[in-house]
Design a protein around this motif. Sequence first.
Motif, PDB file in Angstrom:
ATOM      1  N   GLU B  82       0.755  -1.293  -0.147  1.00 21.13           N
ATOM      2  CA  GLU B  82      -0.129   0.082  -0.063  1.00 21.13           C
ATOM      3  C   GLU B  82       0.931   1.192   0.008  1.00 21.13           C
ATOM      4  O   GLU B  82       2.237   1.336   0.374  1.00 21.13           O
ATOM      5  CB  GLU B  82      -0.909  -0.077   1.239  1.00 21.13           C
ATOM      6  N   LEU B  83       0.271   2.345  -0.419  1.00 18.73           N
ATOM      7  CA  LEU B  83       0.926   3.516  -0.461  1.00 18.73           C
ATOM      8  C   LEU B  83       1.777   3.878   0.869  1.00 18.73           C
ATOM      9  O   LEU B  83       2.856   4.426   0.949  1.00 18.73           O
ATOM     10  CB  LEU B  83       0.023   4.839  -0.879  1.00 18.73           C
ATOM     11  N   GLY B  84       1.044   3.567   1.917  1.00 19.82           N
ATOM     12  CA  GLY B  84       1.441   3.969   3.369  1.00 19.82           C
ATOM     13  C   GLY B  84       2.657   3.062   3.678  1.00 19.82           C
ATOM     14  O   GLY B  84       3.115   3.312   4.517  1.00 19.82           O
ATOM     15  N   ASP B  85       3.045   2.084   3.188  1.00 21.75           N
ATOM     16  CA  ASP B  85       3.998   1.308   3.483  1.00 21.75           C
ATOM     17  C   ASP B  85       5.310   2.056   2.940  1.00 21.75           C
ATOM     18  O   ASP B  85       6.630   1.327   3.240  1.00 21.75           O
ATOM     19  CB  ASP B  85       4.022  -0.209   2.588  1.00 21.75           C
ATOM     20  N   SER B  86       5.194   3.002   2.225  1.00 22.37           N
ATOM     21  CA  SER B  86       6.544   3.675   1.787  1.00 22.37           C
ATOM     22  C   SER B  86       7.304   4.257   3.104  1.00 22.37           C
ATOM     23  O   SER B  86       6.678   4.718   3.709  1.00 22.37           O
ATOM     24  CB  SER B  86       6.195   4.932   0.928  1.00 22.37           C
ATOM     25  N   ALA B  87       8.536   3.971   3.027  1.00 24.32           N
ATOM     26  CA  ALA B  87       9.323   4.297   4.276  1.00 24.32           C
ATOM     27  C   ALA B  87      10.772   3.627   4.120  1.00 24.32           C
ATOM     28  O   ALA B  87      10.974   3.006   2.992  1.00 24.32           O
ATOM     29  CB  ALA B  87       8.719   3.601   5.561  1.00 24.32           C
ATOM     30  N   VAL B  88      11.518   4.017   5.032  1.00 25.89           N
ATOM     31  CA  VAL B  88      12.833   3.209   5.147  1.00 25.89           C
ATOM     32  C   VAL B  88      12.747   2.177   5.840  1.00 25.89           C
ATOM     33  O   VAL B  88      12.410   2.282   7.036  1.00 25.89           O
ATOM     34  CB  VAL B  88      14.045   4.080   5.228  1.00 25.89           C
ATOM     35  N   TYR B  89      13.186   1.171   5.771  1.00 28.18           N
ATOM     36  CA  TYR B  89      13.056  -0.252   6.505  1.00 28.18           C
ATOM     37  C   TYR B  89      14.596  -0.686   6.990  1.00 28.18           C
ATOM     38  O   TYR B  89      15.409  -0.776   6.193  1.00 28.18           O
ATOM     39  CB  TYR B  89      12.591  -1.589   5.798  1.00 28.18           C
ATOM     40  N   PHE B  90      14.991  -0.667   8.049  1.00 28.28           N
ATOM     41  CA  PHE B  90      16.133  -0.888   8.860  1.00 28.28           C
ATOM     42  C   PHE B  90      16.174  -2.442   9.562  1.00 28.28           C
ATOM     43  O   PHE B  90      15.193  -2.630  10.141  1.00 28.28           O
ATOM     44  CB  PHE B  90      16.623   0.023   9.703  1.00 28.28           C
ATOM     45  N   CYS B  91      17.022  -2.994   9.111  1.00 27.64           N
ATOM     46  CA  CYS B  91      17.324  -4.474   9.975  1.00 27.64           C
ATOM     47  C   CYS B  91      18.322  -3.845  10.818  1.00 27.64           C
ATOM     48  O   CYS B  91      19.325  -3.254  10.785  1.00 27.64           O
ATOM     49  CB  CYS B  91      17.839  -5.200   9.009  1.00 27.64           C
ATOM     50  N   ALA B  92      18.338  -4.597  12.248  1.00 27.76           N
ATOM     51  CA  ALA B  92      19.518  -4.506  13.114  1.00 27.76           C
ATOM     52  C   ALA B  92      19.507  -5.595  13.691  1.00 27.76           C
ATOM     53  O   ALA B  92      18.864  -6.662  13.723  1.00 27.76           O
ATOM     54  CB  ALA B  92      18.989  -3.400  13.978  1.00 27.76           C
TER      55      ALA B  92
END
Lengths: 110, 113
Positions: B82-92
Motif C-alpha cells: 500500500e502507499l502507506g508502506d513507503s518508508a525506509v526499513y532497517f534491519c538491526a
Amino acid sequence: SQQGEEDPQALSIQEGENATMNCSYKTSINNLQWYRQNSGRGLVHLILIRSNEREKHSGRLRVTLDTSKKSSSLLITASRAADTASYFCATDAIAGKSTFGDGTTLTVKP
Amino acid sequence: DTAVSQTPKYLVTQMGNDKSIKCEQNLGHDTMYWYKQDSKKFLKIMFSYNNKELIINETVPNRFSPKSPDKAHLNLHINSLELGDSAVYFCASSRRGGQDEQYFGPGTRLTVT
C-alpha cells in the motif's frame, strides 16, 4: 505513544561550540542508549548508560541520566561539521525491545 | 566487511505487489530486528527474533511477514503493498535483545506508487 521524546527537535550551532540534546521517557528503564544517524544511513550506536549510572563519557561525548526525572542528556563538546546528523535516544523499558525517541537533528556549521 | 547488510537498497514498486527485503548479519548475534522509519524520521520497531524465534511482534498489518531461516538472516516479506508502506526499513542485530547496542543495516528505501 513514544517512550522517548527528544528536545530540541532541531539544533544549529557553529563548529567548535558544544551541543546538548535531551531525552525524556515515561516508564522505568534498564538502560538508555544514544545513536547517531547520518543522512541516508543506518543508525550507529554511540553510548549506553545503565539505570544505575549517572554519567558516562566517550571521547567528546558525555551522557547523563537522571532516573528520578526520567531524562537523559547528550553533550557533544567541540563540535565538528562531521557531527551533523540526527541523534536518537533509545530505552528498553520492556525486555528485548528498544523504543526510540523522535530524534534531534543537529547541524554544525563550519 | 559489512556487519549488517540489506538488499535491496532501493525498492520501487506498485500498489498491490508483493516484495521481500533480505537481511544478513555476520556478527554472530542472537537477536535481529526490523524497524520502519517514516518520512519524519520516526523509528518504530516491527519485529524482533531471538535465535530464529519471534519474540516481538508489534502492531503491524499481517501483510508483513518476517522469516528467519537461521540466526544470521531475517527477511521481511510484504504482501499487497500500500502507499502507506513507503518508508525506509532497517534491519538491526544485537548480541542480546534490548540490553546491548544494536548494529543497523544501511536501510531499504521502499517507495510504493
